[in-house]
Design an enzyme around this catalytic site. Structure first.
Site, mmCIF file in Angstrom:
data_model
loop_
_atom_site.group_PDB
_atom_site.id
_atom_site.type_symbol
_atom_site.label_atom_id
_atom_site.label_comp_id
_atom_site.label_asym_id
_atom_site.label_seq_id
_atom_site.Cartn_x
_atom_site.Cartn_y
_atom_site.Cartn_z
ATOM 1 N N LEU A 13 -36.699 33.375 -35.517
ATOM 2 C CA LEU A 13 -35.741 32.330 -35.190
ATOM 3 C C LEU A 13 -36.372 31.201 -34.397
ATOM 4 O O LEU A 13 -36.026 30.032 -34.592
ATOM 5 C CB LEU A 13 -34.577 32.924 -34.384
ATOM 6 C CG LEU A 13 -33.532 33.706 -35.173
ATOM 7 C CD1 LEU A 13 -32.589 34.425 -34.209
ATOM 8 C CD2 LEU A 13 -32.739 32.785 -36.091
ATOM 9 N N ASN A 79 -35.443 31.565 -26.184
ATOM 10 C CA ASN A 79 -35.308 32.361 -27.394
ATOM 11 C C ASN A 79 -36.006 33.717 -27.301
ATOM 12 O O ASN A 79 -35.593 34.664 -27.970
ATOM 13 C CB ASN A 79 -35.882 31.572 -28.579
ATOM 14 C CG ASN A 79 -36.068 32.421 -29.817
ATOM 15 O OD1 ASN A 79 -35.108 32.789 -30.482
ATOM 16 N ND2 ASN A 79 -37.323 32.754 -30.136
ATOM 17 N N TYR A 160 -30.010 46.485 -25.145
ATOM 18 C CA TYR A 160 -30.011 45.136 -25.721
ATOM 19 C C TYR A 160 -28.679 44.414 -25.498
ATOM 20 O O TYR A 160 -28.665 43.292 -24.980
ATOM 21 C CB TYR A 160 -30.370 45.201 -27.207
ATOM 22 C CG TYR A 160 -30.441 43.846 -27.868
ATOM 23 C CD1 TYR A 160 -31.535 43.017 -27.660
ATOM 24 C CD2 TYR A 160 -29.412 43.401 -28.694
ATOM 25 C CE1 TYR A 160 -31.602 41.763 -28.261
ATOM 26 C CE2 TYR A 160 -29.473 42.157 -29.301
ATOM 27 C CZ TYR A 160 -30.571 41.340 -29.070
ATOM 28 O OH TYR A 160 -30.636 40.092 -29.659
ATOM 29 N N LYS A 164 -27.944 41.003 -23.102
ATOM 30 C CA LYS A 164 -27.393 39.752 -23.602
ATOM 31 C C LYS A 164 -26.054 39.410 -22.931
ATOM 32 O O LYS A 164 -25.715 38.232 -22.785
ATOM 33 C CB LYS A 164 -27.231 39.822 -25.123
ATOM 34 C CG LYS A 164 -28.563 39.887 -25.865
ATOM 35 C CD LYS A 164 -29.438 38.670 -25.568
ATOM 36 C CE LYS A 164 -30.682 38.632 -26.433
ATOM 37 N NZ LYS A 164 -31.519 37.429 -26.204
ATOM 38 N N THR A 193 -35.217 39.635 -38.728
ATOM 39 C CA THR A 193 -36.425 39.273 -37.989
ATOM 40 C C THR A 193 -37.149 40.548 -37.562
ATOM 41 O O THR A 193 -36.645 41.665 -37.741
ATOM 42 C CB THR A 193 -36.083 38.461 -36.716
ATOM 43 O OG1 THR A 193 -35.347 39.292 -35.806
ATOM 44 C CG2 THR A 193 -35.264 37.218 -37.053
#
Length: 235
Positions: A13, A79, A160, A164, A193
């Site tokens: 990304l 990112n 994860y 976030k 990804t």
């Protein structure tokens, strides 16, 4: 000319976001932990590269000094991110999670974001159109993970999504503290990804759309928000 830094930008990304912003006329710095990979990626795009490991204070400070010496910064795209997985690529659930796994994820996804943001704030505050885009995830949504039948509800991982969700809170608090900077969190969608072993269901071109869009918002655009490609999403 708008100058933009994207962390973790030599692939995925970050790379696609860099490609699109170079195409839009930005001077783009690709932040990369690996100097050679960063150099090759930048050459492919007509971008610049800067050695940047978001988990290392000295690396981040050196990158900030280098970009300051070149003239400053207008847009920061946080990112860089990781998702710890089992050796066979599986998601680490609550039963297998250890504190060290949690710490490793937060070191990049949260502490690294704060480290980079703090280092580049002086440059952004001197910009006429400063913007910060924090790449979050739909898994960060407490509304999503508590709603049966949603993809977020079905995801068994802990580290994860927790990291976030922390990114979302950091976004809101920074936006309140620095009202002159447009600071938003974005959900790219489930993109194929390296992060998810290319199990995502959409392309990097699709995933980068909201990142690119929010990197180019006007000074009177939204701040302190959480967006996907269709608009604001529930926290």
């Amino acid at each position: 000319m708008t100058t933009t830094l994207i962390t973790g930008a030599n692939k995925g990304l970050g790379f696609e976001t860099a490609r699109r912003l170079v195409e839009a006329g930005h001077t783009v710095y690709l932040g990369s932990r690996d100097a050679e990979r960063g150099r090759r990626a930048a050459e492919r795009l007509g971008a610049r590269t800067v050695l940047l490991d978001v988990t290392d204070d000295a690396s981040v400070e050196a990158a900030a000094k280098s970009i300051a010496a070149d003239g400053g910064l207008d847009v920061l795209v946080n990112n860089a991110g990781i998702e710890s997985r089992t050796p066979d690529g599986g998601v680490i659930g609550a039963g297998e999670l250890t504190a060290d796994m949690m710490r490793q994820t937060f070191e990049t996804n949260v502490f690294g974001l704060v480290r980079v943001t703090r280092a580049f704030l002086p440059l952004l505050l001197r910009s006429a159109r400063p913007v910060i885009v924090n790449v979050s995830s739909g898994l960060a949504s407490l509304a999503g993970v508590t709603t049966p039948g949603t993809p977020a509800y079905a995801y068994p991982g802990v580290a994860y999504p927790a990291s976030k969700t922390a990114v979302n809170m950091v976004t809101v608090q920074y936006a309140k503290a620095f009202p002159g900077i447009r600071i938003n969190a974005v959900e790219p969608g489930y993109t194929a990804t390296d992060l998810n072993a290319h199990t995502g269901t959409q392309t990097v071109e699709e995933g980068a759309e909201i990142i690119v869009r929010m990197a180019q918002i006007d000074p009177d655009g939204p701040t302190g928000g959480y967006f996907d490609v269709e608009g604001p999403i529930p926290w």
